[in-house]
Design a protein around this motif. Structure first.
Motif, PDB file in Angstrom:
ATOM      1  N   SER A   2       0.822  -1.216   0.000  1.00  0.00           N
ATOM      2  CA  SER A   2       0.000   0.000   0.000  1.00  0.00           C
ATOM      3  C   SER A   2       0.856   1.267   0.000  1.00  0.00           C
ATOM      4  CB  SER A   2      -0.932   0.020   1.212  1.00  0.00           C
ATOM      5  OG  SER A   2      -0.191  -0.012   2.395  1.00  0.00           O
ATOM      6  N   TYR A  54      -0.520   2.258  -7.333  1.00  0.00           N
ATOM      7  CA  TYR A  54      -1.163   1.080  -7.955  1.00  0.00           C
ATOM      8  C   TYR A  54      -2.614   1.465  -8.228  1.00  0.00           C
ATOM      9  CZ  TYR A  54      -3.197   1.090  -3.547  1.00  0.00           C
ATOM     10  OH  TYR A  54      -3.871   1.543  -2.464  1.00  0.00           O
ATOM     11  N   GLU A  90      -7.066   5.406  -3.118  1.00  0.00           N
ATOM     12  CA  GLU A  90      -6.746   4.018  -3.467  1.00  0.00           C
ATOM     13  C   GLU A  90      -5.830   3.424  -2.395  1.00  0.00           C
ATOM     14  OE1 GLU A  90      -7.130   1.000  -6.538  1.00  0.00           O
ATOM     15  OE2 GLU A  90      -8.005   2.983  -6.446  1.00  0.00           O
ATOM     16  N   GLU A  91      -4.917   4.264  -1.879  1.00  0.00           N
ATOM     17  CA  GLU A  91      -3.997   3.803  -0.824  1.00  0.00           C
ATOM     18  C   GLU A  91      -4.767   3.323   0.395  1.00  0.00           C
ATOM     19  OE1 GLU A  91      -1.159   6.740   0.389  1.00  0.00           O
ATOM     20  OE2 GLU A  91      -0.065   6.616  -1.493  1.00  0.00           O
ATOM     21  N   LEU A  92      -5.796   4.071   0.753  1.00  0.00           N
ATOM     22  CA  LEU A  92      -6.597   3.689   1.922  1.00  0.00           C
ATOM     23  C   LEU A  92      -7.292   2.345   1.667  1.00  0.00           C
ATOM     24  CD1 LEU A  92      -7.908   4.294   4.701  1.00  0.00           C
ATOM     25  CD2 LEU A  92      -9.707   5.514   3.479  1.00  0.00           C
ATOM     26  N   THR A  93      -7.834   2.194   0.467  1.00  0.00           N
ATOM     27  CA  THR A  93      -8.508   0.941   0.135  1.00  0.00           C
ATOM     28  C   THR A  93      -7.560  -0.239   0.331  1.00  0.00           C
ATOM     29  OG1 THR A  93      -9.954   2.052  -1.423  1.00  0.00           O
ATOM     30  CG2 THR A  93      -9.695  -0.300  -1.731  1.00  0.00           C
ATOM     31  N   ARG A 133      -4.746  -0.289   2.051  1.00  0.00           N
ATOM     32  CA  ARG A 133      -4.262  -0.407   3.441  1.00  0.00           C
ATOM     33  C   ARG A 133      -5.291  -1.123   4.308  1.00  0.00           C
ATOM     34  NH1 ARG A 133      -1.010   4.754   4.407  1.00  0.00           N
ATOM     35  NH2 ARG A 133       0.563   3.694   3.162  1.00  0.00           N
TER      36      ARG A 133
END
Lengths: 430, 169
Positions: free
Chosen positions: A355, A359, B52-55, B57
């Protein structure tokens, strides 16, 4: 004739390994390509540190930007004359496609993390600020730069225009997948873009895909999935990325502690002081960064010198699978042992998660989180892709995440205290 | 190590339960805009600020067993319910996060419907603009949500409320 409609006397073409030719007929596009802010993209690699893993990955953000422009140009050719498409938006779309990444800096990902920057903010600044790009856009009219910036920021009122450049099947992704596959030399990034373009249809607020093109889209989703795990998340690339971030961290810490560099880090000062302005930012490219890394190899500070030497000569960190739920205690012990051994864990013991990387897996539209890809069925209704395609459903439902622990095996090998070395090695080999 | 993950786990600890991915996205975004140290990068998407990073993570936290995700079918789509697990609580003990001011803020946001959090987060996304332009922008990008003037005014008031309750250094 208004500037927006001006054509070149003779069409310009760029030879391109992915799209064969990139055609430029509009004066404004040619002028934008000629600006210094856009030319700067020639000096920034599209894939940052990936060239250390796949040596062919030397392509620039300049070629990718041209590629995105070319795909949008072809989409517009298909849309012309169809309902929902307004040809008044043509130049706006092309300009936004060309400029969508103009704010990227060298090794964007690491720079953004360490210096708390956002390349998208710089994209907006380049388009709206006192720049050559802005002065070209203003020749259309004073409001045109704002429109271009809104399309790129995805806040423009015409959602169809936005979705051509940014959605789950857009010109940006289609170009970078094909281009990155071509230059890395991998075979799994291929998909039939010609077919996809032919089955794209404009709708009120997004591009949809004719049902007959579903298999070409499946291929695109598969290639996206494969490229992420095989190229973008490659553990060796991540190792280089980790070292790069630590170099920037170390340099910043030293500067803030008042350390005297042998070579004054002029290009970094505003970054270190958290007040980087557009002029400073535009001066940064990979040539500048590599110059400093070369110079910093000779610095008195052992950590900075060692990290730069590692990055430039590809002496990267080793890695192991790391599950924070199972190995947390291991990590705490390793941390203590590293300190005892005189190896600073802040710079030499790093957990990296998937993460922490850029991406964009395909995700169906759950709870209106993200707009999914819609298929246009024969009946005229729309169906979300993963409800029609078992292949896509299988991939989008799969949750693959990944954590790795990075460490310098050569420094562990050099530890004099044999007992300490044994303890560390035992943990690293569990 | 994994501080960003730990901060999210702390948010789940304060909320006890978050129902809906959209709600979670907006809660973290609003907290971030209130200067809480969430590192997830957001972009404007079709439905407002989205990370998207939160998704990913959150997926990682589920895979690690720190958060439990339950999927429920709700009229035409799936809804997700998140709760903190015992392992998540253990994980949190490794960190000294000092996020106490976040607690009231999370509790308050968690009581709001996600439609309202979507409006609040959209207003905050455009907070660099003058108020009139923000309202205009909301009405353009959120045309389909048909927010009333009262709802928009109420959202502005709610943001001020949150800011006054939340003093983050």
């Amino acid at each position: 004739m208004s500037y927006m409609l001006q054509q070149l006397d003779e069409e310009k073409v760029f030879k391109d390994p992915v799209h064969r030719y990139i055609h430029v007929r509009d004066r404004i596009i040619w002028d934008l390509i000629g600006t210094k802010e856009f030319q700067r993209l020639r000096r920034i690699r599209q894939l940052g540190t990936t060239f250390l893993t796949f040596h062919g990955a030397e392509h620039s953000r300049f070629s990718h930007s041209l590629g995105v422009y070319e795909i949008v140009r072809r989409i517009i050719e298909i849309f012309q004359g169809r309902p929902h498409w307004d040809d008044e938006e043509r130049i706006l779309c092309l300009a936004a496609a060309l400029l969508h990444d103009v704010g990227h800096g060298p090794y964007s990902h690491s720079f953004e993390k360490v210096f708390n920057l956002d390349h998208e903010d710089f994209t907006q600044s380049i388009i709206l600020g006192d720049t050559e790009v802005n002065s070209v856009l203003k020749r259309v009219d004073d409001d045109f730069p704002r429109k271009v910036s809104e399309v790129i920021a995805k806040t423009y009122e015409n959602k169809l225009v936005v979705s051509m450049i940014s959605s789950q099947i857009d010109a940006d992704r289609m170009d970078y997948l094909l281009r990155d596959a071509y230059f890395t030399g991998v075979s799994y990034g291929q998909f039939d873009i010609e077919r996809i373009l032919r089955v794209m249809r404009p709708k009120e607020d997004q591009v949809v895909i004719k049902h007959s093109g579903m298999h070409a889209v499946e291929d695109y989703i598969m290639s996206r999935y494969q490229m992420y795990w095989q190229v973008y998340f490659h553990p060796v690339t991540r190792s280089a990325e980790v070292i790069l971030s630590k170099i920037l961290n170390r340099a910043k810490v030293l500067y803030q502690e008042g350390y005297t560099f042998k070579l004054d880090p002029l290009h970094f000062v505003s970054l270190f002081n958290d007040n980087v302005d557009l002029d400073d930012y535009i001066k940064l490219d990979e040539g500048i960064i590599q110059f400093y890394f070369q110079a910093w190899q000779d610095e008195e500070d052992e950590i900075l010198s060692d990290l730069c030497e590692r990055f430039l000569n590809r002496r990267l960190f080793k890695y192991m699978e790391f599950n924070p739920n199972v190995h947390m205690e291991h990590w705490h012990r390793l941390y203590t042992y590293f300190v005892k051994a005189g190896i600073d864990p802040e710079y030499y013991l790093i957990v990296d998660s998937s993460s922490d990387l850029p991406y964009d897996f395909y995700r169906p539209g759950e709870e209106e989180e993200r707009l999914p890809i819609h298929l246009l069925m024969k009946s005229g209704e729309y169906r979300e892709l993963s409800r029609e395609s078992t292949v896509v459903e299988a991939i989008s439902g799969k949750k693959r995440t990944d954590h790795k622990l990075y460490y310098p095996s050569d420094l562990v090998e050099k530890i004099d205290d044999q007992d300490l070395k044994r303890k560390i090695s035992e943990i690293l080999e569990f | 190590m994994l501080e960003h993950h730990a901060r999210l786990v702390a948010l789940f600890d304060y909320a006890r339960e978050v129902v809906g991915r959209k709600k979670l996205q907006k809660m973290v975004y609003i907290a971030k805009k209130l200067n809480f140290p969430f590192g997830e990068k957001y972009q404007f998407h079709f439905y407002g600020p989205y990370s998207e990073e939160l998704t990913l993570r959150v997926e990682e936290l589920c895979n690690l067993g720190f958060i439990e995700e339950t999927r429920e079918k709700v009229s035409g789509y799936y809804q997700y319910r998140y709760t903190l697990t015992g392992e998540g609580e253990q994980f949190l003990k490794h960190y000294d996060l000092d996020l106490e001011p976040l607690k009231g803020c999370v509790t308050s946001m968690n009581e709001q419907p996600s439609r309202i959090l979507e409006l609040i987060s959209t207003i905050l996304y455009f907070d660099h603009l003058p108020k009139e332009e923000v309202v205009e922008k909301v009405q353009v990008v959120k045309q389909k949500q048909k927010y009333t003037e009262e709802e928009i005014e109420e959202a502005f008031r709610y943001i001020e409320d949150l800011k006054s309750q939340t003093v983050v250094s």
